[in-house]
Design a protein around this motif. Structure first.
Motif, mmCIF file in Angstrom:
data_model
loop_
_atom_site.group_PDB
_atom_site.id
_atom_site.type_symbol
_atom_site.label_atom_id
_atom_site.label_comp_id
_atom_site.label_asym_id
_atom_site.label_seq_id
_atom_site.Cartn_x
_atom_site.Cartn_y
_atom_site.Cartn_z
ATOM 1 N N ASN A 33 0.817 -1.211 0.000
ATOM 2 C CA ASN A 33 0.000 0.000 0.000
ATOM 3 C C ASN A 33 0.854 1.266 0.000
ATOM 4 O O ASN A 33 0.364 2.332 -0.377
ATOM 5 C CB ASN A 33 -0.929 0.005 1.221
ATOM 6 C CG ASN A 33 -2.005 -1.053 1.132
ATOM 7 O OD1 ASN A 33 -2.378 -1.485 0.039
ATOM 8 N ND2 ASN A 33 -2.517 -1.492 2.269
ATOM 9 N N ALA A 34 2.116 1.142 0.437
ATOM 10 C CA ALA A 34 3.002 2.313 0.468
ATOM 11 C C ALA A 34 3.612 2.620 -0.905
ATOM 12 O O ALA A 34 4.137 3.718 -1.106
ATOM 13 C CB ALA A 34 4.119 2.094 1.486
ATOM 14 N N VAL A 35 3.563 1.667 -1.823
ATOM 15 C CA VAL A 35 4.094 1.906 -3.169
ATOM 16 C C VAL A 35 3.138 2.842 -3.904
ATOM 17 O O VAL A 35 1.928 2.594 -3.925
ATOM 18 C CB VAL A 35 4.246 0.572 -3.936
ATOM 19 C CG1 VAL A 35 4.702 0.823 -5.368
ATOM 20 C CG2 VAL A 35 5.232 -0.330 -3.220
ATOM 21 N N PRO A 36 3.648 3.908 -4.519
ATOM 22 C CA PRO A 36 2.761 4.850 -5.224
ATOM 23 C C PRO A 36 1.903 4.137 -6.265
ATOM 24 O O PRO A 36 2.374 3.246 -6.980
ATOM 25 C CB PRO A 36 3.736 5.826 -5.885
ATOM 26 C CG PRO A 36 4.969 5.764 -5.034
ATOM 27 C CD PRO A 36 5.057 4.351 -4.552
ATOM 28 N N ALA A 37 0.640 4.544 -6.351
ATOM 29 C CA ALA A 37 -0.284 3.910 -7.293
ATOM 30 C C ALA A 37 0.180 4.061 -8.738
ATOM 31 O O ALA A 37 -0.128 3.223 -9.599
ATOM 32 C CB ALA A 37 -1.675 4.511 -7.124
ATOM 33 N N GLY A 38 0.941 5.114 -9.004
ATOM 34 C CA GLY A 38 1.432 5.332 -10.367
ATOM 35 C C GLY A 38 2.328 4.215 -10.869
ATOM 36 O O GLY A 38 2.413 3.969 -12.075
ATOM 37 N N GLN A 39 3.004 3.525 -9.938
ATOM 38 C CA GLN A 39 3.859 2.403 -10.343
ATOM 39 C C GLN A 39 3.029 1.279 -10.968
ATOM 40 O O GLN A 39 3.382 0.738 -12.015
ATOM 41 C CB GLN A 39 4.619 1.874 -9.123
ATOM 42 C CG GLN A 39 5.572 2.860 -8.495
ATOM 43 C CD GLN A 39 6.802 3.086 -9.354
ATOM 44 O OE1 GLN A 39 7.381 2.147 -9.893
ATOM 45 N NE2 GLN A 39 7.202 4.331 -9.491
ATOM 46 N N ALA A 40 1.920 0.921 -10.308
ATOM 47 C CA ALA A 40 1.049 -0.129 -10.849
ATOM 48 C C ALA A 40 0.369 0.327 -12.127
ATOM 49 O O ALA A 40 0.205 -0.458 -13.077
ATOM 50 C CB ALA A 40 0.007 -0.523 -9.805
ATOM 51 N N VAL A 83 1.918 -0.679 -19.812
ATOM 52 C CA VAL A 83 2.827 -1.360 -20.753
ATOM 53 C C VAL A 83 2.413 -2.812 -20.985
ATOM 54 O O VAL A 83 3.157 -3.579 -21.587
ATOM 55 C CB VAL A 83 4.286 -1.299 -20.266
ATOM 56 C CG1 VAL A 83 4.759 0.145 -20.177
ATOM 57 C CG2 VAL A 83 4.457 -2.008 -18.917
ATOM 58 N N GLY A 84 1.240 -3.194 -20.480
ATOM 59 C CA GLY A 84 0.693 -4.506 -20.800
ATOM 60 C C GLY A 84 0.880 -5.595 -19.778
ATOM 61 O O GLY A 84 0.578 -6.764 -20.052
ATOM 62 N N LEU A 85 1.363 -5.274 -18.581
ATOM 63 C CA LEU A 85 1.536 -6.301 -17.551
ATOM 64 C C LEU A 85 0.202 -6.599 -16.882
ATOM 65 O O LEU A 85 -0.589 -5.690 -16.622
ATOM 66 C CB LEU A 85 2.543 -5.847 -16.497
ATOM 67 C CG LEU A 85 3.981 -5.558 -16.970
ATOM 68 C CD1 LEU A 85 4.857 -5.178 -15.785
ATOM 69 C CD2 LEU A 85 4.567 -6.748 -17.698
ATOM 70 N N SER A 110 -0.657 -10.216 -11.793
ATOM 71 C CA SER A 110 0.398 -11.012 -11.165
ATOM 72 C C SER A 110 1.779 -10.505 -11.564
ATOM 73 O O SER A 110 2.691 -10.464 -10.735
ATOM 74 C CB SER A 110 0.245 -12.485 -11.547
ATOM 75 O OG SER A 110 0.327 -12.660 -12.952
ATOM 76 N N GLN A 111 1.948 -10.100 -12.822
ATOM 77 C CA GLN A 111 3.239 -9.563 -13.260
ATOM 78 C C GLN A 111 3.520 -8.215 -12.599
ATOM 79 O O GLN A 111 4.642 -7.944 -12.177
ATOM 80 C CB GLN A 111 3.252 -9.424 -14.780
ATOM 81 C CG GLN A 111 3.244 -10.753 -15.525
ATOM 82 C CD GLN A 111 3.069 -10.567 -17.021
ATOM 83 O OE1 GLN A 111 2.324 -9.691 -17.469
ATOM 84 N NE2 GLN A 111 3.756 -11.386 -17.799
ATOM 85 N N THR A 112 2.501 -7.383 -12.522
ATOM 86 C CA THR A 112 2.669 -6.075 -11.876
ATOM 87 C C THR A 112 3.070 -6.234 -10.421
ATOM 88 O O THR A 112 3.985 -5.561 -9.932
ATOM 89 C CB THR A 112 1.357 -5.272 -11.961
ATOM 90 O OG1 THR A 112 1.019 -5.056 -13.330
ATOM 91 C CG2 THR A 112 1.498 -3.925 -11.261
#
Length: 207
Positions: free
Chosen positions: A99-106, A112-114, A117-119
Motif C-alpha cells: 500500500n506504500a508503493v505509489p499507485a502510479g507504479q502499478a 505497458v501490458g503487464l 500477477s506480473q505487476t
C-alpha cells in the motif's frame, strides 16, 4: 545439550520462517487482488490466525489433526503451526508495504501490458519489501521467541525441552538452567537483529 537445543530451535525457526514467508506473500497478494473471493480468502486467513492464540493453533495441530487421520511428528506439527500463525503477521507487514508503493507504479505497469500477477511480482513487491524490512524483522524475531511455545508440545531437543529435562528429569536448580535457556535464545535473536540492521541499511542505500 544447550548447543543441541540451539540447533533444533534454529531448524524449527528456519523451516517456519520460509513457510510463513511463502504463505504470507501469497495471502498479501490475495488481499490486494482485484477479485473479491481472493480478497475475502486473504482477509479470513489473517483474521483467523492473527486473532487466535498460538497455543490454540498448536493444540489444534498436535491433537486435532490426528483425530481426522492426519498423523505426523510433533516437530512438523509444531513447525507448521508456528508458520501458519506467523504468516498472518507477515501478510500484514507485506500488505502495508504494498500500500506504500505509489499507485502510479502499478498504473505504469498496466499501461505497458503487464497483468496483475506480473505487476505485483515484478514492480510492486520488490519496492514493497524494501519498506517493510524493519516490521518484517520484528515479526521473525517474535517468531523465534514463540518457538519456545512449540517446544512445550513435545518437539524434543529444542531449548525449551533442554530446560525441562534439566529441571524436571535431572533435578537441576531452575535458576541456572533457565539462565542458560535465556542465553541460548539471545544467541539466536541478537545476531538476527544485527543482520536485519545490516539488511535495512543496505536497502536504504539501494533506494
Amino acid at each position: 545439550m544447550y548447543l543441541d537445543g540451539v540447533r533444533v530451535t534454529l531448524l524449527i525457526c528456519l523451516y517456519a520462517a520460509v513457510l510463513a514467508l511463502v504463505l504470507g506473500t501469497l495471502m498479501a497478494s490475495f488481499r490486494v487482488s482485484p477479485l473479491p473471493p481472493l480478497r475475502g480468502a486473504g482477509a479470513s486467513w489473517v483474521t483467523i490466525f492473527r486473532n487466535c492464540p498460538l497455543t490454540v493453533v498448536l493444540f489444534f495441530m498436535a491433537f486435532g489433526l490426528p483425530e481426522i487421520g492426519l498423523n505426523g511428528s510433533y516437530f512438523w506439527f509444531g513447525t507448521v503451526g508456528l508458520a501458519l500463525y506467523t504468516s498472518a503477521f507477515v501478510c500484514e507487514a507485506l500488505r502495508s508495504g504494498i500500500n506504500a508503493v505509489p499507485a502510479g507504479q502499478a498504473e505504469a505497469a498496466r499501461a505497458v501490458g503487464l497483468d496483475f500477477s506480473q505487476t505485483l511480482s515484478l514492480v510492486v513487491l520488490p519496492q514493497a519489501v524494501r519498506t517493510v524490512i524493519p516490521p518484517l524483522g520484528n515479526v521473525y524475531i517474535a517468531m523465534i521467541k514463540n518457538s519456545a511455545i512449540v517446544g512445550a508440545f513435545g518437539v524434543g531437543g529444542d531449548l525449551f525441552a533442554v530446560g525441562t529435562t534439566l529441571t524436571s528429569a535431572r533435578g537441576e536448580a531452575a535458576l541456572p538452567v533457565l539462565t542458560g535457556v535465556v542465553i541460548g535464545y539471545l544467541i539466536i535473536t541478537i545476531p538476527a537483529g544485527l543482520l536485519l540492521g545490516v539488511v535495512e541499511r543496505k536497502v536504504a542505500i539501494a533506494r
